[in-house]
Design an enzyme around this catalytic site. Structure first.
Site, mmCIF file in Angstrom:
data_model
loop_
_atom_site.group_PDB
_atom_site.id
_atom_site.type_symbol
_atom_site.label_atom_id
_atom_site.label_comp_id
_atom_site.label_asym_id
_atom_site.label_seq_id
_atom_site.Cartn_x
_atom_site.Cartn_y
_atom_site.Cartn_z
ATOM 1 N N ASP A 174 36.400 37.381 45.100
ATOM 2 C CA ASP A 174 37.844 37.500 45.361
ATOM 3 C C ASP A 174 38.098 37.577 46.869
ATOM 4 O O ASP A 174 39.032 36.973 47.394
ATOM 5 C CB ASP A 174 38.380 38.743 44.646
ATOM 6 C CG ASP A 174 37.965 38.763 43.180
ATOM 7 O OD1 ASP A 174 38.343 37.835 42.453
ATOM 8 O OD2 ASP A 174 37.222 39.681 42.781
ATOM 9 N N HIS A 191 38.248 43.762 39.247
ATOM 10 C CA HIS A 191 38.032 42.308 39.277
ATOM 11 C C HIS A 191 38.733 41.723 38.051
ATOM 12 O O HIS A 191 38.128 41.467 37.018
ATOM 13 C CB HIS A 191 36.538 41.978 39.242
ATOM 14 C CG HIS A 191 36.294 40.507 39.061
ATOM 15 N ND1 HIS A 191 36.617 39.588 40.016
ATOM 16 C CD2 HIS A 191 35.780 39.789 38.020
ATOM 17 C CE1 HIS A 191 36.315 38.372 39.586
ATOM 18 N NE2 HIS A 191 35.814 38.470 38.365
ATOM 19 N N VAL A 203 27.942 41.508 37.598
ATOM 20 C CA VAL A 203 28.780 40.305 37.707
ATOM 21 C C VAL A 203 29.481 40.037 36.372
ATOM 22 O O VAL A 203 30.620 39.596 36.330
ATOM 23 C CB VAL A 203 27.927 39.093 38.125
ATOM 24 C CG1 VAL A 203 28.762 37.816 38.182
ATOM 25 C CG2 VAL A 203 27.258 39.342 39.481
ATOM 26 N N GLY A 204 28.777 40.291 35.265
ATOM 27 C CA GLY A 204 29.313 40.002 33.933
ATOM 28 C C GLY A 204 30.573 40.805 33.655
ATOM 29 O O GLY A 204 30.621 42.003 33.908
ATOM 30 N N ARG A 247 41.152 42.485 25.147
ATOM 31 C CA ARG A 247 40.329 43.177 26.135
ATOM 32 C C ARG A 247 39.496 44.294 25.488
ATOM 33 O O ARG A 247 38.335 44.495 25.834
ATOM 34 C CB ARG A 247 41.223 43.742 27.246
ATOM 35 C CG ARG A 247 40.438 43.977 28.511
ATOM 36 C CD ARG A 247 41.320 44.177 29.731
ATOM 37 N NE ARG A 247 40.453 44.424 30.872
ATOM 38 C CZ ARG A 247 40.001 43.476 31.680
ATOM 39 N NH1 ARG A 247 40.345 42.226 31.499
ATOM 40 N NH2 ARG A 247 39.209 43.777 32.680
#
Ligand code: NDP
Length: 328
Positions: A159, A187, A129-130, A98
């Site tokens: 979601d 998210h 969105v990315g 991550r």
């Protein structure tokens, strides 16, 4: 006639954009009365492919599509943007942690934030969105000091929609009969899809379902892991459903959410529900007159509190990491 709205889309040659652009052009996002100018942004290597997408958009002969511009320069691509959809991001590749993903995306969203700050329209609305979407939005927001912070949002509507789909499947009741689903937090797999306030055809969903074991061991993990399940089944990430949720997010933000209901958006926290101020975290919101407001006064039970805290802690970790890396 109405004045055209300028919509900038990054990652415009990608899979999500392929599901998104034709619906924007058709009026599904801003309405059948609103002409659109598309400004499409890509990395240099993808500009050739983007030219093909632009040709297809032309061939759609959409009455509302007044122009299409292509660029690989954010300082050009965000010029005059009223709506900015930040879809492009460095994908996670094998072996990437991550932290690596945050480091790879930092420069992209630092630049785009600065470009939005310098060149977007005064009323710009930004949707990231990315992935990692919340933290990419945090970086862009941090690099756009002249744009009101609340204009930076990230997508959790997918979601939200996934949660409604699971509730409909479980109960056999149409998705349109469910109100007040909420997604809290990041998210990511720590997100908390919350049905404690949901009504189904006017009755509390928890009573109608009456199966806490299903909620904890089936519903919540299914919504959290839905993206992975789709990759497994389809051999590729969800794209059309993500595009559709992005349309829903901007449509409701710009044109208002349904009376008596709310939607989920990741937005900069104002400290509501104990979420640290400035963190871009998902909340239930209502939208009217081009603005959203976080739903206030909800009871948060002990179970929900624990789930929200886990996801918020993950967001704080991401925020601290990008601050350490100098992106915010
Ligand atoms: P997609 O269009 O499928 O996905 C784009 C981004 O959306 C990814 O970060 C993806 O995250 C994310 N995403 C968020 N929610 C979802 C969801 N529910 N399902 C699937 N994805 C989701 O990726 P492509 O690789 O097809 O296209 C990306 C494009 O972006 C490429 O054309 C690339 O050149 C471009 N790009 C553009 C940049 C720019 O304009 N400056 C910068 C970087 C890339 P995840 O990876 O976690 O699935």
């Amino acid at each position: 006639a109405a004045r055209p709205v300028t919509v900038t889309v990054t990652g415009a040659a990608g899979q999500i954009a392929y599901g998104l652009l034709f619906r924007i052009a058709s009026g599904a996002m801003l309405g059948a009365d609103t002409p659109v100018r598309l400004r499409l942004l890509e990395i240099p290597a993808a500009v050739g492919s983007l030219e093909g997408v632009a040709m297809e958009l032309e061939d759609g002969a959409f009455p509302l599509l007044s122009s299409i511009d292509i660029s690989d320069d954010p300082w050009v691509g965000f010029d005059g943007a009223n709506v900015a959809l930040l879809v492009g991001a460095r994908p996670r590749t094998a072996g990437m942690e991550r932290g690596d993903l945050l480091a790879a995306n930092g420069p992209i969203f630092t630049d785009q934030g600065a470009a939005i700050n310098a060149s977007a329209a005064a009323d710009v609305k930004v949707l990231v969105v990315g992935n990692p979407a919340n933290t990419n939005a945090f970086i862009a927001m941090s690099n756009a000091p002249d744009v009101p912070a609340e204009r930076f949002t990230a997508l959790t509507r997918l979601d939200h929609n996934r949660a409604i789909a699971q509730l409909a499947k479980k109960t056999g009741v149409a998705g349109t009969d469910f109100r007040r689903v909420a997604i809290w937090g990041n998210h990511s797999a720590t997100q908390y899809p919350d049905i404690s306030h949901v009504t189904v055809a006017g009755r509390p969903a928890v009573e109608v379902i009456n199966d806490q074991n299903w909620v904890v061991n089936d519903f919540i993990p299914t919504v959290q892991q839905r993206g992975t399940a789709i990759i497994k089944a389809r051999g590729a990430s969800s794209a059309a459903s993500a595009a559709s949720a992005a349309i829903d997010h901007i449509r409701d933000w710009a044109r208002g959410s349904a009376a008596g209901d709310w939607v989920s958006m990741a937005v900069p926290s104002d400290g509501s529900y104990g979420v640290p101020e400035g963190l871009i975290s998902s909340f239930p919101v209502t939208c009217a007159n081009g603005e959203y407001s976080i739903v206030q006064g909800l009871d948060v039970d002990e179970f929900s509190r624990g789930r929200i805290d886990i996801s918020v802690a993950e967001l704080e970790g991401e925020r601290d990491a990008v601050i350490d890396l100098g992106f915010a």
